[in-house]
Design a protein around this motif. Sequence first.
Motif, mmCIF file in Angstrom:
data_model
loop_
_atom_site.group_PDB
_atom_site.id
_atom_site.type_symbol
_atom_site.label_atom_id
_atom_site.label_comp_id
_atom_site.label_asym_id
_atom_site.label_seq_id
_atom_site.Cartn_x
_atom_site.Cartn_y
_atom_site.Cartn_z
ATOM 1 N N VAL A 147 0.829 -1.217 0.000
ATOM 2 C CA VAL A 147 0.000 0.000 0.000
ATOM 3 C C VAL A 147 0.860 1.262 0.000
ATOM 4 C CG1 VAL A 147 -1.829 1.292 1.166
ATOM 5 C CG2 VAL A 147 -1.851 -1.213 1.194
ATOM 6 N N PHE A 148 1.697 1.421 1.029
ATOM 7 C CA PHE A 148 2.505 2.638 1.107
ATOM 8 C C PHE A 148 3.481 2.719 -0.055
ATOM 9 C CE2 PHE A 148 1.992 2.122 5.977
ATOM 10 C CZ PHE A 148 0.695 2.593 5.890
ATOM 11 N N GLY A 149 4.069 1.582 -0.428
ATOM 12 C CA GLY A 149 4.989 1.575 -1.571
ATOM 13 C C GLY A 149 4.309 2.023 -2.844
ATOM 14 N N ALA A 150 3.122 1.461 -3.113
ATOM 15 C CA ALA A 150 2.384 1.844 -4.319
ATOM 16 C C ALA A 150 1.989 3.315 -4.286
ATOM 17 C CB ALA A 150 1.137 0.965 -4.471
ATOM 18 N N TYR A 151 1.554 3.782 -3.117
ATOM 19 C CA TYR A 151 1.117 5.177 -2.988
ATOM 20 C C TYR A 151 2.253 6.149 -3.280
ATOM 21 C CZ TYR A 151 -0.550 9.529 -1.011
ATOM 22 O OH TYR A 151 -0.886 10.838 -0.843
ATOM 23 N N PHE A 152 3.395 5.931 -2.645
ATOM 24 C CA PHE A 152 4.489 6.888 -2.814
ATOM 25 C C PHE A 152 5.123 6.792 -4.196
ATOM 26 C CE2 PHE A 152 4.320 6.963 1.886
ATOM 27 C CZ PHE A 152 4.109 8.336 2.028
ATOM 28 N N CYS A 153 5.138 5.605 -4.790
ATOM 29 C CA CYS A 153 5.605 5.499 -6.178
ATOM 30 C C CYS A 153 4.717 6.348 -7.089
ATOM 31 C CB CYS A 153 5.595 4.040 -6.636
ATOM 32 S SG CYS A 153 6.964 3.056 -6.003
ATOM 33 N N ALA A 154 3.407 6.245 -6.889
ATOM 34 C CA ALA A 154 2.474 7.019 -7.702
ATOM 35 C C ALA A 154 2.647 8.513 -7.454
ATOM 36 C CB ALA A 154 1.036 6.589 -7.396
ATOM 37 N N GLN A 155 2.772 8.891 -6.191
ATOM 38 C CA GLN A 155 2.911 10.309 -5.842
ATOM 39 C C GLN A 155 4.172 10.915 -6.454
ATOM 40 O OE1 GLN A 155 4.359 11.604 -1.924
ATOM 41 N NE2 GLN A 155 2.325 12.508 -1.599
#
Length: 285
Positions: A147-155
Amino acid sequence: MPPAATESAASSASKTETPTPYLTTMPADDFSWQITLAQKVIAITGANRGIGLGIAEVCLANAAKMVYSLDLMEPGEEFEALQNRFPNLKYIQTDVTSEESVENAINKVVEETGRIDGLVANAGMTKHQPALKFERAELEKLFNLNVFGAYFCAQIAARKFIELGIKGSIVMTSSMTSYRPNRAAPSAPYGATKAAVRNMCHTLAMEWSQHGIRVNSISPGFVRTAMTYYVEKSPDWDLKMQYYGGMPRLADPRELGGAYVYLMSDASSYTTGIDIPIAGIVGAW
């Protein structure tokens, strides 16, 4: 209220209500309407093997200019074999749970190519065991990566798209377990992480549409990878397949690739905020 104060308040309200101009995702007038990644630079997290490597191969087969795997582990034989066929496949060691590591990787992609057009947030992990046995540390590890990995990659990718003025596309890998339980190998926390991924795409798509950035997700069913080797070895696998009326097999990772290519191509310029289930056998369980 004195007239001057009224005028000041009205002026302030007017400034607040001014809508932000939208950057249209419509392709150029001379666009060919082919589903292609020609001239596009794509970064895929976790692409040294499994689903990510399959996505990379299909992107390269559809004329991607460059494909970068952002992965923590070193490339193996499968990656090297694909790189021999497509020299425009590269690897950057990246820890997607570290924002600094991700930002450095994205910056390196841009330094080498001058741009980045698409990001696939694919890196993830699973752990299958009864819910009563999960401890907090195991949940935190799953959520931190998935979750956090996907979120920050997207951001981080979105900020770079905006900085460069590129109408970028972000695709996250969710899972059919975000819709329904996996009876073959239950994992409540894993399903929760993938539901979070699928759900966040809807809001990110809404927030970033004004910048011409599209955000979507793919929900695979069972795919043949190093993480799913156990599925076909289940003692009741043949019986399950006997009563299933669809495709009695696991997917090759490359069978997912066409959906990722479509979502990152300019042919999908009006497609954002959706999830595409590529379910195979899972849907009937």
